[in-house]
Scaffold this active site. Sequence first.
Site, short mmCIF file in Angstrom:
data_model
loop_
_atom_site.label_atom_id
_atom_site.label_comp_id
_atom_site.label_asym_id
_atom_site.label_seq_id
_atom_site.Cartn_x
_atom_site.Cartn_y
_atom_site.Cartn_z
N HIS A 62 -2.07 -3.15 0.20
CA HIS A 62 -2.68 -1.95 -0.36
C HIS A 62 -2.39 -1.87 -1.85
O HIS A 62 -1.25 -2.05 -2.28
CB HIS A 62 -2.15 -0.70 0.33
CG HIS A 62 -2.76 0.58 -0.19
ND1 HIS A 62 -4.06 0.94 0.08
CD2 HIS A 62 -2.26 1.56 -0.99
CE1 HIS A 62 -4.33 2.09 -0.50
NE2 HIS A 62 -3.26 2.48 -1.18
N SER A 63 -3.43 -1.59 -2.65
CA SER A 63 -3.30 -1.43 -4.10
C SER A 63 -2.69 -2.69 -4.72
O SER A 63 -3.27 -3.76 -4.59
CB SER A 63 -2.49 -0.17 -4.41
OG SER A 63 -2.65 0.25 -5.74
N MET A 64 -1.53 -2.62 -5.36
CA MET A 64 -0.90 -3.83 -5.88
C MET A 64 -0.76 -4.88 -4.78
O MET A 64 -0.96 -6.08 -5.01
CB MET A 64 0.46 -3.51 -6.48
CG MET A 64 1.25 -4.73 -6.95
SD MET A 64 2.99 -4.39 -7.36
CE MET A 64 3.69 -4.23 -5.68
N ALA A 107 -2.69 -5.51 -2.40
CA ALA A 107 -3.95 -6.21 -2.15
C ALA A 107 -4.11 -7.40 -3.07
O ALA A 107 -4.59 -8.46 -2.67
CB ALA A 107 -5.13 -5.25 -2.32
N SER A 153 -6.89 -3.22 0.56
CA SER A 153 -7.05 -1.78 0.68
C SER A 153 -6.69 -1.11 -0.64
O SER A 153 -5.72 -1.50 -1.31
CB SER A 153 -6.11 -1.28 1.80
OG SER A 153 -6.02 0.13 1.82
#
Length: 235
Positions: free
Chosen positions: A86-88, A90, A108
């Site tokens: 998720h975020s970083m 990802a 994500s």
Amino acid sequence: MRPCFPYGEPSARARVRLFCLPYAGGAASSYHPWWQHRDGAVDVVPIQLPGRENRVGEDPATDLHALVDSLVDVVAGYEPFALFGHSMGALIAYELAGRTAPERLFVSGSVAPGTLTGTGTTYRWPRHEVIAELRRLNGTPAAVLDDDDLLNLLLPRLRADWQVADTYRPSTARVAAPISAFGGTSDPDVPLAGLLAWRKHAEDVRTRVLPGDHFFVDRHTRTLVDLVRADLGMS
């Protein structure tokens, strides 16, 4: 037990191991609710990055490619496996997918790598701007943001993580693994166009949008776990 696996070694009996990578400032514990939904088909394996929780004595990484170098051997030997970030996380998962052979890559809360310039400067922002940004993103408890002692513990790790994301430049244009991309309907930093741009990075890309802001991932655990299982053919 290796410190990168705070919840135990990946199961040898599961059909697929799902390695989970956290967002900036996050840790393996952010996936503890996911871990509680593991079963004989999909073993949820949160990865602990250096500089947090049981690895707090280690220096956090500041370069994404160096971090990925250290993770290749972490997932090696556990095939078949999938990656979720998720975020970083990802971006880390995407680069790791380019160096390994996951069954599927789940990303994500992140725009596609091809939209990033590697010239961000948030990690250099003064303290008050960092705190304001955390309030805007709505993923850090107010009790933490209002406590100087807790902030003094969080901010060095957060700045290191933001440096990882801010300075990242993709090393590959596409990955062999199919991709599932998730976004939040009201995420201020990941517009639908940025999410759809993941279609440029793999032959097979599925895109889904769930209600919520940047941290929708923390509010839809059961739904996301079920979607992951479905995309892995385990539903």
